[in-house]
Design a protein around this motif. Sequence first.
Motif, PDB file in Angstrom:
ATOM      1  N   TYR A 152       1.031  -1.225   0.443  1.00 19.89           N
ATOM      2  CA  TYR A 152       0.376   0.395  -0.179  1.00 19.89           C
ATOM      3  C   TYR A 152       0.573   1.168   0.160  1.00 19.89           C
ATOM      4  N   GLN A 364     -15.676  -5.635   6.355  1.00 18.73           N
ATOM      5  CA  GLN A 364     -14.707  -4.646   6.074  1.00 18.73           C
ATOM      6  C   GLN A 364     -14.675  -4.777   4.862  1.00 18.73           C
ATOM      7  N   ALA A 368     -14.876  -2.221   1.931  1.00 16.15           N
ATOM      8  CA  ALA A 368     -14.274  -1.802   0.942  1.00 16.15           C
ATOM      9  C   ALA A 368     -13.681  -2.580  -0.442  1.00 16.15           C
ATOM     10  N   ARG A 369     -14.526  -3.455  -0.555  1.00 16.11           N
ATOM     11  CA  ARG A 369     -15.187  -3.972  -2.486  1.00 16.11           C
ATOM     12  C   ARG A 369     -15.923  -3.283  -3.137  1.00 16.11           C
ATOM     13  N   ARG A 371     -16.024   0.391  -2.087  1.00 14.53           N
ATOM     14  CA  ARG A 371     -15.491   1.435  -2.567  1.00 14.53           C
ATOM     15  C   ARG A 371     -14.573   1.161  -3.715  1.00 14.53           C
ATOM     16  N   TYR A 372     -13.855   0.322  -3.512  1.00 14.13           N
ATOM     17  CA  TYR A 372     -12.686  -0.176  -4.931  1.00 14.13           C
ATOM     18  C   TYR A 372     -13.567  -0.306  -6.061  1.00 14.13           C
ATOM     19  N   GLN A 419      -6.260   2.391  -1.141  1.00 10.53           N
ATOM     20  CA  GLN A 419      -6.683   2.551   0.215  1.00 10.53           C
ATOM     21  C   GLN A 419      -7.804   1.525   0.160  1.00 10.53           C
ATOM     22  N   ALA A 420      -8.914   1.466  -0.546  1.00  6.38           N
ATOM     23  CA  ALA A 420      -9.835   0.599  -0.621  1.00  6.38           C
ATOM     24  C   ALA A 420      -9.272  -0.547  -1.523  1.00  6.38           C
ATOM     25  N   HIS A 421      -8.445  -0.411  -2.227  1.00  6.10           N
ATOM     26  CA  HIS A 421      -8.013  -2.067  -2.920  1.00  6.10           C
ATOM     27  C   HIS A 421      -7.333  -2.978  -1.626  1.00  6.10           C
ATOM     28  N   GLU A 423      -7.081  -2.675   1.704  1.00  2.00           N
ATOM     29  CA  GLU A 423      -7.684  -3.073   2.684  1.00  2.00           C
ATOM     30  C   GLU A 423      -8.893  -4.610   2.256  1.00  2.00           C
ATOM     31  N   TYR A 424      -9.389  -4.238   0.686  1.00  9.14           N
ATOM     32  CA  TYR A 424      -9.996  -5.353   0.463  1.00  9.14           C
ATOM     33  C   TYR A 424      -9.099  -6.515   0.707  1.00  9.14           C
ATOM     34  N   ARG A 427      -8.666  -7.765   4.441  1.00  3.17           N
ATOM     35  CA  ARG A 427      -9.600  -8.398   5.354  1.00  3.17           C
ATOM     36  C   ARG A 427     -10.382 -10.540   3.943  1.00  3.17           C
TER      37      ARG A 427
END
Length: 439
Positions: A152, A364, A368-369, A371-372, A419-421, A423-424, A427
């Motif tokens: 990241y 989460q 995240a998915r 948002r991604y 960030q979304a990628h 975190e996805y 998790r």
Amino acid sequence: MSNIMNRIAKLLVVASFAGVASSVSAEVWSLDSCVSYAIENNINIRQQDIRVREGELAITEAKDRFLPSADASASQSFNFGRGLTAENTYANRNTSNTQWGISVSLPLFQGMTEYHRLEIAKMSLQQYVFERESTKDNLTLNIISQYLQVLYNKEVAKSARSKAELSDFEVERQKALIEAGKVAEATLYDFQAVAAQDRLQVVTSDNDVQTALVNLANLLQLQSVEGFDIAPINDMEPLIPTPDAVYSSAMGINNGILGLRQAVKVADRNITLAKSGYIPTLSFNGGIGSSYYTVSGMPAESFGAQMRHNFSTYIGFSLRIPLFDAFNTRNGINRAKLQKLSAELTLDQQSADLYKEIQLAYYQALGARERYTTSIQTLENTRLSFDSTRERFNLGRATQADYEQAKNNLFKTELAHIQAHYEYILRTHILQFYRTNRL
């Protein structure tokens, strides 16, 4: 314009050589190699290995308690001065006494105490194994998290570097325009200030990458982080399993849960062991021996003759029936029951915590998915908007403030996307590890 292109070309050549040099000297680690190395060298895991070996030794000791014990003894004593004679008078006489013997003791029945201790040692060893594997699992999850943190930070640094390159390009373009007499020199200062800020952001981002690498290397307990680097992972969109499916699978394979279940079994067996204090015990004893005795002034048989004549053997059985032990056995049983209750509560709490962690990781991952997925189109639209603003700025139809705002919006959108990628990915990796105990 040719001057601008020449300068940019030089920057690209320098950057490419720097990239080649770093790639040659760096030692690239995959996620699997990081986990394998850490498990092999982690001090906590090595301490757990010692505890497992101690458990194996405890089993051997428990088995040895079923064996008989044998002792040999010998003594030599001398007595000087007055002593009582056979005539019930005292006289000055010196005596000597030589004795030897061999005794054997064999436990025949110990109220099942030793059997229960052996079973407890076996179950405790299995508990230690589960706890060691649980330590490995926790270390693996920490490495996954830190590994993705490095990736990241690298993506953030790449985005910051791209932003700085845009600022440097604009500074070079403004210099060329000033040389051509198309803009005032004062406009260059604003672009140089922005470029300096962007270069500072690149330095900060690179430092974040190095810090994350150091943290990962510390988890691996590497002696040096010089040249240490990691490889990217497959960034395909992973599937998100349902929390109930993950929890159902985890309850059967999670080493932390299995270790706590084993602790309950050990506590239950300790109750049985405590109850054996009420049961009688039986043991066998036997031995042989002889002695040699002399008194000064009196005739005595030879050493060999006395050893033959005084030779004796004995065997016997000893039965112990507990009648009253000041409630020691009762108190031991109650204490063992409380330990079992504590172990059961710990298991229940850990099971509940595990389900909460799985649920949290699941939602989460979903967020995240989402948002991604959304950020993909948002990033594309923001990039088109920036290109449009940049073109209008080059034509003099947009201000520098419009251009900088569009550039900052693009950078912020890229950061949100990155960030979304990650975190996805993080998790889903956590959920998959809970479900399969594999990376």
